[in-house]
Design an enzyme around this catalytic site. Structure first.
Site, PDB file in Angstrom:
ATOM      1  NE  ARG A 265      19.784  73.377  86.567  1.00  0.00           N
ATOM      2  CZ  ARG A 265      20.784  72.817  87.257  1.00  0.00           C
ATOM      3  NH1 ARG A 265      21.454  73.542  88.141  1.00  0.00           N
ATOM      4  NH2 ARG A 265      21.126  71.565  87.051  1.00  0.00           N
TER       5      ARG A 265
ATOM      6  CD  GLU B 172      23.190  78.421  83.208  1.00  0.00           C
ATOM      7  OE1 GLU B 172      23.753  77.330  83.086  1.00  0.00           O
ATOM      8  OE2 GLU B 172      22.789  78.858  84.286  1.00  0.00           O
TER       9      GLU B 172
ATOM     10  CG  HIS C 106      25.530  76.309  85.933  1.00  0.00           C
ATOM     11  ND1 HIS C 106      24.311  76.065  85.365  1.00  0.00           N
ATOM     12  CD2 HIS C 106      25.620  75.431  86.976  1.00  0.00           C
ATOM     13  CE1 HIS C 106      23.686  75.087  86.006  1.00  0.00           C
ATOM     14  NE2 HIS C 106      24.477  74.686  86.999  1.00  0.00           N
TER      15      HIS C 106
END
Ligand code: DGY
Length: 326
Positions: free
Chosen positions: A238, A267, A286
């Site tokens: 993360r 994000e 991601h």
């Protein structure tokens, strides 16, 4: 009988949504519609369950969801959920472990190879018509095979990365973890190390820990300074686990050779993020677990979780077991 109400938030496979509609009254939100949006707030007031990806389920949201019994995350990570607050309110939290291990390991190992061998940069070189001049040694990448890979966080995804590295690439594996992983030690000859020892001795440092208060910014300026100047840093965990400003400095000052990142602090990351201007970073949006097959499998498991929770059965991958055990 009235059907129970579900909010389907981002990234639930359409086929799975159609199946859920057979048993539940499903309202779909495809984007970041969120608190303050009238339709979302209304659905939240009525919702028995929520299924989806990355919805921030915090105290504020829970105050608007008086009937909520379950939140089913379509992801293994659950740093978007306030588990303590949900548990206090007897709301079940579920995630999707297991089904994404190999897919995520493929992506993160792919990112490692792409960064080491500079694949995106060389792809642009060919496509932009620059191959009429000879390749310069400065454009060469680094070997992956038989190097030392340090994995921070050797859970099931980290182990799947170790498997690829050990059997496929003859790599030497170091790892740092909350607890010893004897299976990985026996199967992949992985060696347990303290964090600093791992940082100092690895050619590739791969971060795979979950995001918790303890792991926030765990890789920062001093950790980059401990790495080899030839090291490649990979973040498959993360964004909040890494100090992005320190990563930028480490890449610019040559403290490390390059980085590959799948995750960011915010994000989607802003296009003005200075990291994106660097030539020695390879980035992904991601997508560790995002393949056609794996997204479907995660949606199916998340649907099973929500269905079980709303029909009085224990969801297969319940996080806060205390809610079930009472
Ligand atoms: C996961 O499952 O946690 C992936 O990172 C997607 O969020």
């Amino acid at each position: 009988m009235l059907k129970k109400k579900i909010i389907s938030y981002m990234r639930v496979d359409d086929r799975v949504v159609e199946q859920l509609k057979q048993d539940f009254d499903v309202t779909c939100f495809y984007n970041h519609e969120y608190l303050g949006d009238a339709a979302f707030d209304h659905a939240l007031q009525e919702a028995d369950g929520i299924i989806g990806l990355a919805l921030k389920v915090n105290k504020q949201l829970l105050q608007h969801a008086p009937k909520l019994k379950v939140v089913s995350n379509v992801s293994v990570g659950y740093d978007n959920l306030d588990i303590e607050e949900m548990t206090k309110r007897n709301i079940m939290a579920t995630n999707t472990p297991g089904v994404l291990d190999d897919t995520t390991a493929d992506a993160i190992f792919g990112l490692l190879i792409a960064t080491a061998r500079r694949i995106p940069e060389l792809d642009s070189f060919v496509k932009e018509g620059n191959w009429n001049i000879s390749l310069q040694p400065e454009q060469y990448g680094l070997d992956v095979h038989h190097k030392t890979l340090g994995i921070i966080g050797l859970g099931s995804i980290g182990s799947a990365i170790a498997k690829r590295a050990h059997f496929g690439f003859g790599m030497n594996i170091l790892y740092h973890n909350r607890s010893r992983n004897k299976e990985a030690e026996n199967t992949y000859s992985a060696t347990y190390c303290e964090l600093n020892e791992l940082l100092e001795n690895s050619d590739f440092v791969c971060l795979m820990v979950p995001a918790t208060d303890k792991t926030k910014n765990m890789i920062s300026a001093s950790q980059f300074k401990s790495m080899k100047s030839t090291a490649i840093f990979i973040n498959g965990s993360r964004g909040k686990n890494v100090d992005e400003a320190a990563l930028y400095d480490a890449l610019v000052d040559g403290e490390i050779h390059a980085a590959g990142v799948d995750v960011y602090k915010e994000e989607p990351t802003n296009k003005d993020n200075p990291l994106l201007r660097l030539h020695n970073i390879v980035t992904l949006p991601h997508i560790g677990s995002s393949t056609i097959e794996c997204e479907y499998n995660m949606s199916k498991l998340a649907a099973e979780n929500i269905k079980k929770a709303l029909t009085g059965c224990k969801p297969p991958t319940l996080i806060n077991k205390q809610v079930w055990e009472g």
